[in-house]
Design an enzyme around this catalytic site. Structure first.
Site, PDB file in Angstrom:
ATOM      1  N   GLY A 154       0.885  -1.319   0.063  1.00  0.00           N
ATOM      2  CA  GLY A 154       0.184  -0.054   0.062  1.00  0.00           C
ATOM      3  C   GLY A 154       0.722   1.210   0.096  1.00  0.00           C
ATOM      4  O   GLY A 154       0.108   2.538  -0.100  1.00  0.00           O
ATOM      5  N   CYS A 178     -27.782 -10.148 -16.029  1.00  0.00           N
ATOM      6  CA  CYS A 178     -27.040  -9.856 -17.230  1.00  0.00           C
ATOM      7  C   CYS A 178     -28.070 -10.382 -18.352  1.00  0.00           C
ATOM      8  O   CYS A 178     -28.533 -11.390 -18.513  1.00  0.00           O
ATOM      9  CB  CYS A 178     -25.834 -10.656 -17.302  1.00  0.00           C
ATOM     10  SG  CYS A 178     -25.345 -10.426 -19.135  1.00  0.00           S
ATOM     11  N   CYS A 236     -26.337 -13.267 -20.644  1.00  0.00           N
ATOM     12  CA  CYS A 236     -25.653 -14.448 -20.040  1.00  0.00           C
ATOM     13  C   CYS A 236     -26.417 -14.720 -18.706  1.00  0.00           C
ATOM     14  O   CYS A 236     -26.346 -15.941 -18.270  1.00  0.00           O
ATOM     15  CB  CYS A 236     -24.289 -14.709 -19.779  1.00  0.00           C
ATOM     16  SG  CYS A 236     -23.727 -13.537 -18.209  1.00  0.00           S
ATOM     17  N   CYS A 292     -23.054  -7.704 -18.524  1.00  0.00           N
ATOM     18  CA  CYS A 292     -21.881  -7.915 -17.845  1.00  0.00           C
ATOM     19  C   CYS A 292     -21.022  -6.852 -18.298  1.00  0.00           C
ATOM     20  O   CYS A 292     -20.767  -6.732 -19.607  1.00  0.00           O
ATOM     21  CB  CYS A 292     -21.398  -9.059 -18.090  1.00  0.00           C
ATOM     22  SG  CYS A 292     -22.172 -10.654 -17.503  1.00  0.00           S
ATOM     23  N   CYS A 304     -18.626 -12.782 -19.667  1.00  0.00           N
ATOM     24  CA  CYS A 304     -20.115 -12.874 -20.499  1.00  0.00           C
ATOM     25  C   CYS A 304     -20.104 -13.850 -21.729  1.00  0.00           C
ATOM     26  O   CYS A 304     -20.891 -14.827 -21.603  1.00  0.00           O
ATOM     27  CB  CYS A 304     -20.711 -11.639 -21.052  1.00  0.00           C
ATOM     28  SG  CYS A 304     -22.325 -11.608 -21.170  1.00  0.00           S
TER      29      CYS A 304
END
Ligand SMILES: Nc1ncnc2c1ncn2[C@@H]1O[C@H](COP(=O)(O)OP(=O)(O)OP(=O)(O)O)[C@@H](O)[C@H]1O
Ligand SMILES: [Mg+2]
Ligand SMILES: [Zn+2]
Lengths: 258, 293
Positions: free
Chosen positions: B32, B241, B244, B266, B272
């Protein structure tokens, strides 16, 4: 007041190159005591205040502070992390210009809440409640809590700055000309408020001012500075009513006559 | 001389790569923490992922398989040109399949499919400093990181709640890494923040213009900042979605016509496609489902 000082200042001097900022200052400050530093422009008041509050490193001398655990620590030998922690918890610093002590682009509530969040408060509702409480204590209507200080008058800003400093329950507050930039009528109200808060909270404070009325109203003791030196030091009423140094006599008479 | 001799492998010279790798190693050692590095001019403008490209160029080898996404898609201009760049200068294999990639460079999303230990996710970062918005002074923000003074981050979240009734920040949502440094996950939607937490894959962040590299090593704690009474939560999508039928994934809204017609699909296009190849069908592709029943 207890029998142990909060602050022990010895031999504090600050030189800017060869120019004297302040020279060989010694005093002790007791818990709950308000000390005024007075003197004309350029006499070294701000320099001294900044040295005491460690915003400036002095050329010589030491300042010892009694921590909450009762132990004295030499401020100039603390780590920066410790000093900064002290500054945002146990101390306050009120600037003459509120913009120097506030975040002008965040709300009043966040300005007051910042110190709480800095020490780990993580409950929004409680932070807001405390902020709201402090706004009322400094006579700012709580429906201004989400407004930015940009939308506040000078007096309100100064009161907000005070609330922001006091929210963590500090024991010592430094103030540099806290009423300096304000209209006379606004000054009086702020002084009243400050006096009330200092008394209620039992705060110790060091207040720099060139206004003897401020010193008279707020302080127990005062120090008079001239050319970087403390030339007179005593109980406020004694110094104002019975000044010993010729310079102080002149200073007091010139101002009190107005 | 041949054409190839005019380029070093992966564009950057070896000296530069070593310098960047040292920065990356340091970043991994201090999760970080933003490590400064001498960012090079790249043959693309800032804002086009020059930080991510330099990181990728420094870690990529001839055996690697590269995937590049912008939002969740492999076929946007930015993704296509970065992919083409590495094909040209490193001659590496490229893919759109998340599972086949060893290095995935991204501008926003983290793929829906869980990443593995053999994968590295490289983020293109525009603004690495999470404290910048309230504290413009670099010297001061550095000190705040060093002393772990992160109160300001909560001031920002406080403001958000005060003005919007909730934490409305949806992108670049700040996180604390390994219990120490506060980090800006850059323009990644907060939906993906939980995927950073204890990830099997190494995550590297490169900011070209700002000359910073930072990292989240595998299996590192990544916690989104919040308040006890306003806990962090990710976006929730009501719909599945349309193509899909995936549920609980990040969806993009697609406008279908000028009569207010729209659908949600998606954002991760590979995910997808992969689902559709495996026989999953969304509402849009099975319009007569109800009629057939
Ligand atoms: N940063 C600096 N560099 C050089 N000299 C300085 C600096 N700051 C202050 N001084 C000088 O130190 C002396 C004390 O200044 P200081 O600001 O402490 O006075 P003051 O009593 O606070 O004055 P005022 O009432 O005008 O605020 C002055 O001679 C001033 O010119
Ligand atoms: Mg001054
Ligand atoms: Zn889909």
């Amino acid at each position: 007041m207890t029998d142990t000082p909060l602050l022990k200042v010895s031999g504090v001097s600050k030189f800017y190159g060869s120019r004297i900022g302040c020279k060989d200052v010694n005093f002790e400050l007791w818990p709950g005591e308000v000390l005024a530093i007075v003197g004309e422009s350029g006499s070294g008041k701000t320099t001294l205040l900044n040295c005491l509050s460690t915003r400036l490193m002095p050329t010589a001398g030491s300042v010892e502070y009694r921590m909450r655990d009762g132990n004295f620590r030499d401020l100039y030998h603390m780590s920066e992390a410790e000093r900064r922690f002290l500054m945002r918890t146990d101390w306050g610093f009120v600037h003459q210009n509120p913009a120097d002590g506030l975040r002008m682009t965040v709300s009043a509530g966040a300005n007051v809440g910042e110190r709480l969040m800095a020490i780990g408060d993580r409950h929004y509702g409680k932070i807001r409640e405390t902020a709201s409480d402090w706004l009322s204590r400094v006579e700012i209507s709580t429906d201004r809590i989400d407004d930015q200080p940009r939308a506040f008058s000078g007096g309100m800003r100064q009161r907000l700055q005070i609330a922001r400093n006091l929210v963590t329950g500090p024991r010592l507050v430094f103030m540099d000309e806290p009423t300096g930039g304000l209209d006379v009528s606004v000054q009086a109200r702020l002084l009243d408020l400050l006096r009330g808060l200092v008394n209620d909270l039992g705060l110790a404070a060091i207040v720099v001012t060139h206004d003897l009325a401020v010193a008279r109203l707020l302080s127990h003791r005062m120090m008079v500075m001239k050319d970087g030196h403390v030339i007179e030091h005593g109980l406020t009423d004694r110094v104002l009513d019975d000044p010993r140094e010729p310079y102080t006599q002149l200073f007091v008479s010139s101002i009190l006559q107005v | 001389m041949t054409d190839l001799a005019t380029y070093n492998f992966a564009y950057l010279d070896e000296q530069t790569k070593r310098m960047i790798r040292r920065a990356i190693l340091k970043a991994i050692a201090i999760p970080g923490y933003q490590v400064p590095f001498a960012s090079r001019e790249m043959p693309m403008p800032y804002g086009w992922g020059t930080g991510g490209v330099q990181v990728t160029a420094s870690i990529i080898g001839p055996e690697d398989v590269l995937k590049v996404i912008d939002q969740g898609a492999d076929d946007t201009t930015n993704a296509v040109s970065i992919r083409a760049f590495f094909q040209k200068v490193a001659n590496v294999a490229v893919t759109t399949h998340t599972s086949d990639a060893t290095i995935i460079q991204t501008r926003h999303r983290i793929p829906e499919q869980k990443l593995g230990e053999n994968q590295v996710l490289v983020y293109q970062v525009p603004i690495p400093e999470p404290l910048r918005f309230l504290e413009p002074r670099e010297t001061e923000t550095r000190k705040m990181h060093a002393l772990e003074e992160y109160g300001l981050m909560h001031v920002k979240l406080y403001e958000d709640i005060a003005h919007n009734g909730r934490i409305s920040k949806t992108y670049a949502y700040p996180v604390k890494v390994d219990g120490r440094y506060v980090m800006d996950p850059s323009p990644t939607p907060k939906f993906d923040n939980p995927k950073m937490h204890m990830s099997d894959a190494l995550q590297l962040f490169g900011a070209g213009r700002e000359k910073r590299i930072y990292a989240v090593p595998p299996y590192t704690e990544v916690v989104s900042l919040d308040f006890e009474d306003y806990p962090f939560e990710i976006q929730k999508f009501e719909q599945d979605c349309a193509l899909c039928g995936a549920h609980g994934v990040y969806l993009d809204e697609v406008v279908l016509d000028d009569k207010g017609g729209r659908m949600f699909v998606c954002s991760d296009t590979d995910h997808c496609e992969d689902r559709r190849e495996h026989g999953h069908v969304g509402e849009m592709l099975a319009p007569s489902k109800e009629a057939a029943e």
